[in-house]
Design a protein around this motif. Structure first.
Motif, PDB file in Angstrom:
ATOM      1  N   ILE A   1       1.240  -1.407  -0.437  1.00 33.58           N
ATOM      2  CA  ILE A   1       0.192   0.165  -0.460  1.00 33.58           C
ATOM      3  C   ILE A   1       0.606   1.127  -0.101  1.00 33.58           C
ATOM      4  O   ILE A   1       0.256   2.492  -0.514  1.00 33.58           O
ATOM      5  CB  ILE A   1      -1.056  -0.135   1.409  1.00 33.58           C
ATOM      6  CG1 ILE A   1      -1.743   1.076   0.826  1.00 33.58           C
ATOM      7  CG2 ILE A   1      -0.550   0.151   2.344  1.00 33.58           C
ATOM      8  CD1 ILE A   1      -2.442   0.863   0.445  1.00 33.58           C
ATOM      9  N   LEU A   2       2.153   0.568   0.452  1.00 29.77           N
ATOM     10  CA  LEU A   2       2.618   2.536   0.556  1.00 29.77           C
ATOM     11  C   LEU A   2       3.893   2.902  -0.902  1.00 29.77           C
ATOM     12  O   LEU A   2       3.679   4.230  -0.812  1.00 29.77           O
ATOM     13  CB  LEU A   2       4.167   1.646   1.481  1.00 29.77           C
ATOM     14  CG  LEU A   2       5.192   3.361   1.361  1.00 29.77           C
ATOM     15  CD1 LEU A   2       4.883   4.464   2.044  1.00 29.77           C
ATOM     16  CD2 LEU A   2       6.242   2.428   2.476  1.00 29.77           C
ATOM     17  N   VAL A   3       3.666   1.671  -1.957  1.00 27.54           N
ATOM     18  CA  VAL A   3       4.136   2.180  -3.286  1.00 27.54           C
ATOM     19  C   VAL A   3       2.930   2.380  -3.750  1.00 27.54           C
ATOM     20  O   VAL A   3       3.243   3.195  -4.970  1.00 27.54           O
ATOM     21  CB  VAL A   3       4.899   0.990  -3.856  1.00 27.54           C
ATOM     22  CG1 VAL A   3       4.689   0.524  -5.398  1.00 27.54           C
ATOM     23  CG2 VAL A   3       6.275   0.252  -3.209  1.00 27.54           C
ATOM     24  N   VAL A   4       2.196   1.939  -3.726  1.00 24.84           N
ATOM     25  CA  VAL A   4       0.490   2.508  -4.703  1.00 24.84           C
ATOM     26  C   VAL A   4       0.630   3.953  -3.702  1.00 24.84           C
ATOM     27  O   VAL A   4      -0.002   4.576  -4.968  1.00 24.84           O
ATOM     28  CB  VAL A   4      -0.678   1.524  -3.735  1.00 24.84           C
ATOM     29  CG1 VAL A   4      -1.669   2.432  -4.378  1.00 24.84           C
ATOM     30  CG2 VAL A   4      -0.117  -0.070  -5.349  1.00 24.84           C
ATOM     31  N   SER A   5       0.603   4.222  -2.901  1.00 25.46           N
ATOM     32  CA  SER A   5      -0.596   5.368  -2.264  1.00 25.46           C
ATOM     33  C   SER A   5       1.146   6.153  -2.709  1.00 25.46           C
ATOM     34  O   SER A   5       0.737   7.370  -2.971  1.00 25.46           O
ATOM     35  CB  SER A   5       0.136   5.703  -0.902  1.00 25.46           C
ATOM     36  OG  SER A   5      -0.834   5.070  -0.603  1.00 25.46           O
ATOM     37  N   ALA A   6       2.243   6.303  -2.862  1.00 25.93           N
ATOM     38  CA  ALA A   6       3.706   6.609  -3.405  1.00 25.93           C
ATOM     39  C   ALA A   6       3.512   6.794  -4.679  1.00 25.93           C
ATOM     40  O   ALA A   6       3.236   8.866  -5.046  1.00 25.93           O
ATOM     41  CB  ALA A   6       5.093   6.456  -2.957  1.00 25.93           C
ATOM     42  N   GLY A   7       3.031   6.051  -5.676  1.00 25.33           N
ATOM     43  CA  GLY A   7       2.380   6.295  -7.023  1.00 25.33           C
ATOM     44  C   GLY A   7       1.224   7.249  -7.239  1.00 25.33           C
ATOM     45  O   GLY A   7       1.210   8.396  -7.533  1.00 25.33           O
ATOM     46  N   THR A   8       0.782   7.032  -6.757  1.00 18.52           N
ATOM     47  CA  THR A   8      -0.873   7.396  -6.634  1.00 18.52           C
ATOM     48  C   THR A   8      -0.367   9.579  -6.007  1.00 18.52           C
ATOM     49  O   THR A   8      -0.770  10.079  -7.556  1.00 18.52           O
ATOM     50  CB  THR A   8      -1.885   7.272  -5.580  1.00 18.52           C
ATOM     51  OG1 THR A   8      -1.837   6.004  -6.160  1.00 18.52           O
ATOM     52  CG2 THR A   8      -3.501   7.752  -5.682  1.00 18.52           C
ATOM     53  N   VAL A   9      -0.197   9.822  -5.102  1.00 21.13           N
ATOM     54  CA  VAL A   9       0.511  10.720  -5.599  1.00 21.13           C
ATOM     55  C   VAL A   9       1.116  11.533  -6.075  1.00 21.13           C
ATOM     56  O   VAL A   9       1.119  13.197  -6.715  1.00 21.13           O
ATOM     57  CB  VAL A   9       1.551  11.117  -3.450  1.00 21.13           C
ATOM     58  CG1 VAL A   9       1.476  12.261  -3.173  1.00 21.13           C
ATOM     59  CG2 VAL A   9      -0.643  10.748  -2.655  1.00 21.13           C
ATOM     60  N   TRP A  10       2.313  10.920  -6.774  1.00 24.16           N
ATOM     61  CA  TRP A  10       3.689  11.309  -7.071  1.00 24.16           C
ATOM     62  C   TRP A  10       2.997  11.766  -8.345  1.00 24.16           C
ATOM     63  O   TRP A  10       2.994  12.619  -8.805  1.00 24.16           O
ATOM     64  CB  TRP A  10       4.604  10.419  -7.327  1.00 24.16           C
ATOM     65  CG  TRP A  10       5.852  10.771  -7.944  1.00 24.16           C
ATOM     66  CD1 TRP A  10       5.866  10.236  -9.372  1.00 24.16           C
ATOM     67  CD2 TRP A  10       6.856  11.569  -6.887  1.00 24.16           C
ATOM     68  NE1 TRP A  10       6.964  11.219  -9.738  1.00 24.16           N
ATOM     69  CE2 TRP A  10       7.495  11.868  -8.657  1.00 24.16           C
ATOM     70  CE3 TRP A  10       7.109  12.550  -6.221  1.00 24.16           C
ATOM     71  CZ2 TRP A  10       8.711  12.895  -8.515  1.00 24.16           C
ATOM     72  CZ3 TRP A  10       8.603  12.923  -6.205  1.00 24.16           C
ATOM     73  CH2 TRP A  10       9.656  13.284  -7.334  1.00 24.16           C
ATOM     74  N   TYR A  11       2.174  10.924  -9.204  1.00 26.39           N
ATOM     75  CA  TYR A  11       1.585  11.102 -10.512  1.00 26.39           C
ATOM     76  C   TYR A  11       0.370  11.584 -10.427  1.00 26.39           C
ATOM     77  O   TYR A  11      -0.329  12.337 -11.459  1.00 26.39           O
ATOM     78  CB  TYR A  11       2.116  10.134 -11.222  1.00 26.39           C
ATOM     79  CG  TYR A  11       3.099   9.641 -11.704  1.00 26.39           C
ATOM     80  CD1 TYR A  11       3.443   9.797 -12.271  1.00 26.39           C
ATOM     81  CD2 TYR A  11       3.533   8.232 -10.521  1.00 26.39           C
ATOM     82  CE1 TYR A  11       5.387   9.354 -13.164  1.00 26.39           C
ATOM     83  CE2 TYR A  11       4.778   7.479 -10.602  1.00 26.39           C
ATOM     84  CZ  TYR A  11       5.891   8.029 -11.786  1.00 26.39           C
ATOM     85  OH  TYR A  11       6.498   7.428 -12.056  1.00 26.39           O
ATOM     86  N   GLY A  12       0.101  11.722  -9.275  1.00 25.58           N
ATOM     87  CA  GLY A  12      -1.938  12.570  -9.191  1.00 25.58           C
ATOM     88  C   GLY A  12      -2.690  11.791  -9.372  1.00 25.58           C
ATOM     89  O   GLY A  12      -3.520  12.915 -11.205  1.00 25.58           O
ATOM     90  N   VAL A  13      -2.951  10.696  -9.899  1.00 25.62           N
ATOM     91  CA  VAL A  13      -3.523   9.560 -10.733  1.00 25.62           C
ATOM     92  C   VAL A  13      -4.437   8.883 -10.423  1.00 25.62           C
ATOM     93  O   VAL A  13      -4.283   8.794  -8.893  1.00 25.62           O
ATOM     94  CB  VAL A  13      -2.921   9.289 -12.171  1.00 25.62           C
ATOM     95  CG1 VAL A  13      -2.531  10.593 -12.965  1.00 25.62           C
ATOM     96  CG2 VAL A  13      -1.968   7.867 -11.616  1.00 25.62           C
ATOM     97  N   GLY A  14      -5.422   8.337 -10.401  1.00 27.95           N
ATOM     98  CA  GLY A  14      -5.863   7.315  -9.773  1.00 27.95           C
ATOM     99  C   GLY A  14      -7.529   8.061  -8.427  1.00 27.95           C
ATOM    100  O   GLY A  14      -7.642   8.863  -9.430  1.00 27.95           O
ATOM    101  N   ARG A  15      -7.142   6.710  -7.663  1.00 26.80           N
ATOM    102  CA  ARG A  15      -8.508   7.546  -6.784  1.00 26.80           C
ATOM    103  C   ARG A  15      -7.672   7.742  -5.361  1.00 26.80           C
ATOM    104  O   ARG A  15      -7.233   6.826  -4.202  1.00 26.80           O
ATOM    105  CB  ARG A  15      -9.660   6.534  -6.544  1.00 26.80           C
ATOM    106  CG  ARG A  15      -9.971   6.244  -8.213  1.00 26.80           C
ATOM    107  CD  ARG A  15     -11.404   5.184  -7.876  1.00 26.80           C
ATOM    108  NE  ARG A  15     -12.053   5.001  -9.375  1.00 26.80           N
ATOM    109  CZ  ARG A  15     -13.017   4.514  -9.026  1.00 26.80           C
ATOM    110  NH1 ARG A  15     -13.486   3.729  -8.369  1.00 26.80           N
ATOM    111  NH2 ARG A  15     -13.717   4.074 -10.754  1.00 26.80           N
ATOM    112  N   PRO A  16      -7.095   8.417  -5.400  1.00 19.93           N
ATOM    113  CA  PRO A  16      -6.471   8.777  -4.218  1.00 19.93           C
ATOM    114  C   PRO A  16      -7.214   9.224  -2.813  1.00 19.93           C
ATOM    115  O   PRO A  16      -7.093   8.513  -1.921  1.00 19.93           O
ATOM    116  CB  PRO A  16      -5.334  10.374  -3.767  1.00 19.93           C
ATOM    117  CG  PRO A  16      -6.473  11.128  -5.143  1.00 19.93           C
ATOM    118  CD  PRO A  16      -7.183   9.725  -5.861  1.00 19.93           C
ATOM    119  N   GLU A  17      -8.647   9.363  -3.348  1.00 14.10           N
ATOM    120  CA  GLU A  17      -9.377   8.987  -2.087  1.00 14.10           C
ATOM    121  C   GLU A  17     -10.054   7.970  -1.045  1.00 14.10           C
ATOM    122  O   GLU A  17     -10.426   7.635  -0.081  1.00 14.10           O
ATOM    123  CB  GLU A  17     -11.005   9.791  -2.460  1.00 14.10           C
ATOM    124  CG  GLU A  17     -11.725   9.293  -3.596  1.00 14.10           C
ATOM    125  CD  GLU A  17     -10.908   8.928  -5.365  1.00 14.10           C
ATOM    126  OE1 GLU A  17     -12.230   8.555  -5.674  1.00 14.10           O
ATOM    127  OE2 GLU A  17     -10.113   9.748  -5.714  1.00 14.10           O
TER     128      GLU A  17
END
Length: 285
Positions: A105-121
């Motif tokens: 989940i750390l890797v997925v969260s970091a990628g989501t925030v870094w690239y500003g894509v997906g569903r961060p919510e």
């Protein structure tokens, strides 16, 4: 004859025996897992259902060009949840799965925030909850506890898998920068990178012999085998590595689980060694 160290540090047997801090940790840990369960029911049933419905004609038609990606995302989410919810029962015996879930989940969260894509919510709340579970874990300072042995053979398999998996992950991350690719805009590439990291996260702690390594070994193999099947079945879909790499992923998964299970029975030092041997000490007898 050599025997393995099976001593496991457990939490106090009675809630009444705990200190105020201990009770607070237990309550926090339990509430965090319950919250994660409620979030799963609220946000993820439809996604997780694609692990089955995605194989059907109707499911495939509905998912369209996103078929493999959505099923891959469901896979990484499922394996993360399995590691997290494994903590609900005898958590001090499932430390390896805790670390595997947290790393994923750390890797997925970091990628989501870094690239500003997906569903961060949806991703970031699970990151927060998992962090709370980790901090409030009943094992406390023993979270890094190992079961007394490690597997050179499993470590070798993780090292072998790391080369193509990391190459795949970096390739997926590079595709996430596109401003026109619908897969990138939906955060699919970030999640597929997470799918590549999950087997390494669970596999490494399993190979190193963290407490609960057997379950972690299975959680490392499952996403590899499932992705391999998808790559073979959906060769024309974005995210597929083709028949050859798909078959190799399945072979690796079978080899990893077989080695893990065999190491419980076979005393060979190639398969499993006492931790003291790696540290230069004398093996336990």
């Amino acid at each position: 004859m050599a025997t393995r160290d099976t001593t496991i540090e457990t939490a106090p047997s009675s809630f009444k025996d705990r200190s105020t801090i201990g009770k607070t940790r237990v309550v926090t840990f339990t509430l965090a897992l319950v919250t994660a369960a409620l979030m799963t029911v609220a946000f993820l049933p439809e996604l997780l259902a694609t692990l089955v419905t995605g194989w059907t004609g109707a499911g495939g038609a509905e998912l369209g060009i996103h078929r493999l990606h959505v099923m891959g995302i469901a896979t990484v989410v499922a394996v993360f949840l399995l590691g997290l919810f494994a903590q609900a029962y005898k958590p001090t015996t499932r430390l390896a799965s805790m670390w595997g879930a947290f790393a994923t989940i750390l890797v997925v969260s970091a990628g989501t925030v870094w690239y500003g894509v997906g569903r961060p919510e949806e991703v970031l709340p699970f990151m927060a909850i998992t962090s709370i579970v980790l901090v409030a874990h009943p094992a406390g300072r023993s979270l890094l506890r190992r079961a007394g042995s490690y597997s050179p053979a499993m470590l070798a398999l993780v090292a072998i898998a790391a080369v193509p998996l990391l190459a795949f992950a970096f390739n997926q991350w590079s595709l996430s920068t596109s401003a026109t690719d619908p897969h990138a805009l939906d955060g699919h590439y970030v999640m597929m990178a997470g799918l590549a990291i999950a087997p390494l996260a669970y596999g490494l702690v399993a190979a190193l012999g963290f407490t609960g390594w057997r379950l972690a070994a299975w959680l490392a193999a499952l996403p590899m085998a499932y992705y391999g099947l998808m790559s073979i079945a959906f060769t024309d879909q974005s995210g597929s590595s083709g028949v050859l790499w798909g078959a190799l992923a399945i072979i690796w998964a079978v080899a990893f689980v077989t080695t893990a299970e065999y190491s419980r029975l076979e005393p060979s030092t190639l398969i499993r060694r006492n931790v003291t041997e790696m540290q230069g000490g004398s093996p336990r007898l």
